[in-house]
Enzyme design. Structure first.
Site: not given
Length: 399
Positions: A247, A209, A334, A161, A189, A80-81
């Site tokens: 990749t 995410s 986080c 969140n 979320q 997500g970041s």
């Protein structure tokens, strides 16, 4: 005191990878190790698995269904970041060429958004940080007032969140489109917890995410509406239709596809079950001494609840709960190493004393009513014990 058990109640931080997700990933960690950019059979098989996962994400969000090598609205990221950074910086740098260097966001976004905006401010962009009300809600009319002729992007998180409040996303998106402004939402979320249709809800860009959905860590996705051209955030090879080098993490991408499909299969039934656990906690602590529920009591994620207990320090509370076998959080995972009070709780108008005593409990499909019952039995005694040890508690109750 109930017999000690283990209760994982920090699913807003991360979830346990589910058995079906793990089983789907394993072949791509072993036999299916081919590079998806290669033209031989193993490469083609890996590429087909990746495109199937892309279609699963598209269907879950209501995005346009893509075909191999054709246009797509879903780009896989490391989480997500990265998706937040790509969406916000990409739009900002693209539209700055047209004189649009203003961004609108809110004061209680995830730091992946706030720090990205702060980085852009250093480059000369201007950012308006909208306040939230005492319930943690952003009012659509405030968004409209903040939009200017030079506004490039509005970025408002779908669900917070820490306190779980759900914002009026479709309404905000409609306002943005009425003014010709792009709209991004951090839905990390929200995906799997609420029904999302990017077209119907006027969403131009969306971040998600896998590890919030019983999927693997280190993989996520950015939805980018067809017609929006973003410069690459990561340069290198020609992966992701030439837009995101590196990749491909085939096993992780396959896991994301299976996880999001399962999470979005029957959201109303899933939400109803989680609300039972959430509301049980809310009722249990309604009226508990010097305690408050943070966030809107109705417009919130089905499995998330956040309390503040005055006279209790968050870290001591988490350690005590851990000793009782309960994993919880005092805010965003986080920033769990920070001693500063939550910026989210301060934005609601809480004092530092109230913000320091916060507790977030978040449930997933793997939690049961017995888990909620155990928390309800254990938590009050822990709070009373910590308050009794606090030199400030006597002053608090006599003031």
């Amino acid at each position: 005191m109930a017999e000690k058990r283990f209760v994982y109640a920090d699913n807003s931080a991360t979830t346990r990878i589910s058995d079906p997700v793990l089983e789907a990933m394993l072949p791509w960690l072993k036999e299916g190790y081919g590079n998806a950019s290669s033209i031989y059979r193993k490469g083609r098989e890996a590429c087909a698995a990746m495109e199937n996962a892309r279609n699963q994400v598209e269907r879950a969000l209501g995005a346009s269904i893509s075909k191999h090598e054709g246009p797509t609205e879903i780009y896989f990221t490391s989480g997500g970041s990265e998706a937040d950074n790509w969406a916000i910086k990409g739009v900002a740098h693209t539209l700055a060429k047209k004189g649009k260097k203003h961004i609108v966001t809110s004061v209680f976004e995830h730091h992946a958004v706030l720090h990205t905006c702060a980085s852009l401010e250093k480059e000369g962009f201007e950012v308006t940080y909208l306040p939230v009300d005492a319930m943690g809600m952003i009012h659509a009319e405030e968004v409209e007032k903040a939009i200017r002729e030079d506004t490039a992007l509005v970025s408002i998180m779908y669900a917070n969140n820490e306190i779980g409040t759900i914002q009026p996303i479709a309404e905000i998106g409609a306002i943005c489109h009425r003014h010709g402004v792009l709209f991004h939402t951090d839905a990390v979320q929200a995906v799997g917890n609420v029904e999302i249709d990017v077209k119907a809800q006027n969403i131009d860009l969306l971040s998600l995410s896998a590890h919030k959905l019983h999927g693997p860590k280190g993989v996520g996705a950015l939805y980018c509406r067809r017609g929006i051209l973003l410069p690459n955030l990561i340069d290198g090879g020609g992966q992701e239709r030439g837009h995101r080098a590196g990749t491909e993490n085939i096993a992780g991408i396959v896991g994301l596809g299976v996880a999001i499909e399962a999470a979005c299969a029957d959201i109303p039934a899933r939400a109803a079950r989680l609300k039972v656990l959430r509301d049980k906690l809310i009722r249990a602590f309604d009226g508990f001494d010097h305690t408050r529920l943070n966030g809107d009591p109705v417009h919130r994620l089905p499995g998330s609840v956040n309390f503040s207990f005055l006279g209790v320090e968050g870290e001591s509370l988490l350690l005590s709960l851990d000793g009782a076998g309960i994993s919880a959080s005092s805010g965003s995972a986080c920033t769990s190493g920070s001693l500063d009070p939550s910026h989210v709780l301060l934005s609601l108008g809480l004092t530092h004393e109230w913000a320091h005593g916060s507790l977030r409990l978040s449930f997933s499909d793997e939690n049961t009513e017995a888990d909620a019952d155990y928390i309800i039995e254990v938590l009050p005694d822990i709070i009373r014990r910590l308050r009794a040890m606090s030199p400030l508690w006597e002053r608090i109750i006599t003031e």
